[in-house]
Design a protein around this motif. Structure first.
Motif, PDB file in Angstrom:
ATOM      1  N   ASN A 158       0.839  -1.208   0.000  1.00 30.58           N
ATOM      2  CA  ASN A 158       0.000   0.000   0.000  1.00 30.58           C
ATOM      3  C   ASN A 158       0.872   1.255   0.000  1.00 30.58           C
ATOM      4  OD1 ASN A 158       1.037  -0.117   2.590  1.00 30.58           O
ATOM      5  ND2 ASN A 158      -0.867   0.474   3.605  1.00 30.58           N
ATOM      6  N   GLY A 159       2.010   1.146  -0.671  1.00 29.45           N
ATOM      7  CA  GLY A 159       2.969   2.245  -0.683  1.00 29.45           C
ATOM      8  C   GLY A 159       2.588   3.386  -1.593  1.00 29.45           C
ATOM      9  N   GLN A 160       3.560   4.254  -1.830  1.00 27.67           N
ATOM     10  CA  GLN A 160       3.301   5.463  -2.607  1.00 27.67           C
ATOM     11  C   GLN A 160       3.108   5.199  -4.095  1.00 27.67           C
ATOM     12  OE1 GLN A 160       6.699   7.941  -1.946  1.00 27.67           O
ATOM     13  NE2 GLN A 160       8.168   6.485  -2.813  1.00 27.67           N
ATOM     14  N   GLY A 161       3.510   4.006  -4.554  1.00 31.57           N
ATOM     15  CA  GLY A 161       3.306   3.668  -5.955  1.00 31.57           C
ATOM     16  C   GLY A 161       4.118   4.545  -6.901  1.00 31.57           C
ATOM     17  N   PHE A 162       3.873   4.360  -8.190  1.00 30.00           N
ATOM     18  CA  PHE A 162       4.568   5.171  -9.191  1.00 30.00           C
ATOM     19  C   PHE A 162       3.773   5.159 -10.484  1.00 30.00           C
ATOM     20  CE2 PHE A 162       6.169   0.864  -9.516  1.00 30.00           C
ATOM     21  CZ  PHE A 162       6.145   0.613 -10.883  1.00 30.00           C
ATOM     22  N   SER A 163       4.074   6.095 -11.336  1.00 33.76           N
ATOM     23  CA  SER A 163       3.409   6.176 -12.628  1.00 33.76           C
ATOM     24  C   SER A 163       4.107   5.265 -13.627  1.00 33.76           C
ATOM     25  CB  SER A 163       3.419   7.619 -13.147  1.00 33.76           C
ATOM     26  OG  SER A 163       2.956   7.666 -14.477  1.00 33.76           O
ATOM     27  N   ALA A 164       3.321   4.534 -14.406  1.00 33.93           N
ATOM     28  CA  ALA A 164       3.895   3.615 -15.390  1.00 33.93           C
ATOM     29  C   ALA A 164       4.713   4.354 -16.444  1.00 33.93           C
ATOM     30  CB  ALA A 164       2.782   2.820 -16.069  1.00 33.93           C
ATOM     31  N   SER A 172       0.983  -0.390 -10.896  1.00 35.43           N
ATOM     32  CA  SER A 172       1.124   0.570  -9.808  1.00 35.43           C
ATOM     33  C   SER A 172       0.397   1.856 -10.134  1.00 35.43           C
ATOM     34  CB  SER A 172       2.610   0.857  -9.558  1.00 35.43           C
ATOM     35  OG  SER A 172       2.771   1.679  -8.412  1.00 35.43           O
ATOM     36  N   GLU A 173      -0.106   2.506  -9.076  1.00 39.13           N
ATOM     37  CA  GLU A 173      -0.716   3.822  -9.186  1.00 39.13           C
ATOM     38  C   GLU A 173      -0.186   4.696  -8.070  1.00 39.13           C
ATOM     39  OE1 GLU A 173      -4.970   4.285  -9.914  1.00 39.13           O
ATOM     40  OE2 GLU A 173      -5.090   2.136 -10.251  1.00 39.13           O
ATOM     41  N   LEU A 174      -0.010   5.971  -8.378  1.00 41.43           N
ATOM     42  CA  LEU A 174       0.476   6.887  -7.356  1.00 41.43           C
ATOM     43  C   LEU A 174      -0.452   6.894  -6.156  1.00 41.43           C
ATOM     44  CD1 LEU A 174       1.647   9.897  -9.578  1.00 41.43           C
ATOM     45  CD2 LEU A 174       3.088   8.323  -8.279  1.00 41.43           C
ATOM     46  N   GLU A 175       0.136   6.762  -4.983  1.00 41.97           N
ATOM     47  CA  GLU A 175      -0.569   6.767  -3.696  1.00 41.97           C
ATOM     48  C   GLU A 175      -1.532   5.597  -3.517  1.00 41.97           C
ATOM     49  OE1 GLU A 175       0.697   8.826  -1.693  1.00 41.97           O
ATOM     50  OE2 GLU A 175       1.779   9.905  -3.250  1.00 41.97           O
ATOM     51  N   LYS A 176      -1.474   4.604  -4.408  1.00 43.65           N
ATOM     52  CA  LYS A 176      -2.355   3.439  -4.285  1.00 43.65           C
ATOM     53  C   LYS A 176      -1.599   2.127  -4.190  1.00 43.65           C
ATOM     54  CE  LYS A 176      -6.479   5.415  -6.444  1.00 43.65           C
ATOM     55  NZ  LYS A 176      -7.513   5.250  -7.491  1.00 43.65           N
ATOM     56  N   GLY A 177      -0.285   2.191  -4.188  1.00 45.01           N
ATOM     57  CA  GLY A 177       0.491   0.980  -4.012  1.00 45.01           C
ATOM     58  C   GLY A 177       0.892   0.302  -5.307  1.00 45.01           C
ATOM     59  N   THR A 178       1.549  -0.843  -5.151  1.00 45.11           N
ATOM     60  CA  THR A 178       2.082  -1.586  -6.291  1.00 45.11           C
ATOM     61  C   THR A 178       1.708  -3.057  -6.155  1.00 45.11           C
ATOM     62  OG1 THR A 178       3.964  -0.068  -6.422  1.00 45.11           O
ATOM     63  CG2 THR A 178       4.181  -2.175  -7.554  1.00 45.11           C
ATOM     64  N   ASN A 179       1.305  -3.644  -7.282  1.00 47.24           N
ATOM     65  CA  ASN A 179       0.931  -5.071  -7.317  1.00 47.24           C
ATOM     66  C   ASN A 179       1.863  -5.820  -8.276  1.00 47.24           C
ATOM     67  OD1 ASN A 179      -1.223  -4.352  -5.698  1.00 47.24           O
ATOM     68  ND2 ASN A 179      -2.695  -4.315  -7.386  1.00 47.24           N
TER      69      ASN A 179
END
Length: 259
Positions: free
Chosen positions: A210-216, A245-252
């Motif tokens: 549930n991290g900060q994520g990142f933009s593809a 991954s999505e910003l502020e939505k985490g990474t899968n």
């Protein structure tokens, strides 16, 4: 009649010559095809041998990386966790040295230190690591994260566990190690959930934080998380790797390994 006989003889001779030429050409063609077949076969064998050597080298490199990561983990734990526990026990002993007080707190601290040391001993022992299957190895990682309060981690296993090739397990574990490392060091996540789903045909691994994520579209972050490295490793064992991954939505991370 003599002329016809001569013509027949000439035609027969010509036919024999033609037949001989055709036979020779046929032999030549067969020889050429055989040589081409041998050349292609040798090329195919050479390519297979090269691919096998590259695969073995990749496995060896992965094993080295896992050992190096394990040693780094042990170093951190000895310094940051067990060292602090033993230092605390020492302080507590000094505090009660001149007083007749209960030593329960000291005993509890030392017990925690022993528990940590036993957990580390499993990681240090190469034979123990070699005999661990993927769920057990991941279970140790998740337990370590929770024990050291790195992150709140869970491991869920669905379905009946299937036997996986040892080399494939090494690759899968290393891919997940890379994801875990990024989650803990860079993602600023508070939770990490790992799920193994077994069917007779495939193993599906899902890891999400549930991290900060990142933009593809951010190539720097995509490369930094080791996506290409993960996919190249997955290709070695025929596994499919997807990272979302999505910003502020985490990474899968999703890994599909066909059995």
């Amino acid at each position: 009649m003599q002329l016809q006989s001569g013509e027949t003889t000439t035609l027969a001779a010509i036919a024999a010559v033609i037949a001989t030429i055709v036979f020779i050409l046929l032999i030549v063609v067969i020889i050429i095809l055989f040589l081409v077949f041998i050349k292609r076969k040798n090329k195919l064998l050479s390519e297979r041998q090269l691919a096998q050597r590259e695969f073995e080298n990749a496995i060896a490199e992965t094993q080295i990386e896992i050992r190096e990561q394990t040693l780094r983990n042990i170093s951190w734990e000895l310094h940051d966790n067990i060292g602090q526990l033993l230092t605390l026990a020492k302080i507590q002993l000094h505090q009660i040295a001149d007083r007749n007080e209960d030593v329960a707190e000291v005993s509890d601290t030392i017990s925690k230190s022993l528990t940590e040391l036993r957990a580390l001993s499993k990681l240090i022992n190469p034979d123990a690591l070699k005999n661990l299957m993927l769920p057990e190895a991941l279970g140790l990682e998740v337990a370590r994260f929770n024990r050291l309060n790195f992150i709140e981690a869970t491991l869920t296993i669905n379905g009946d566990e299937e036997i996986i090739d040892d080399k494939a397990e090494i690759i899968l574990f290393r891919i997940l190690q890379e994801f875990f490392s990024n989650t803990i060091k860079h993602a600023k996540a508070s939770t990490l959930d790992v799920t193994l789903t077994y069917t007779p045909e495939k193993l599906t691994i899902a890891a999400k934080d549930n991290g900060q994520g990142f933009s593809a579209s951010n190539d720097k972050l995509t490369k930094g998380i080791g996506l290409q490295n993960m996919r190249s490793r997955g290709k070695l064992i025929g596994a499919e790797i997807e990272l979302e991954s999505e910003l502020e939505k985490g990474t899968n991370l999703t890994i599909i390994h066909y059995l």
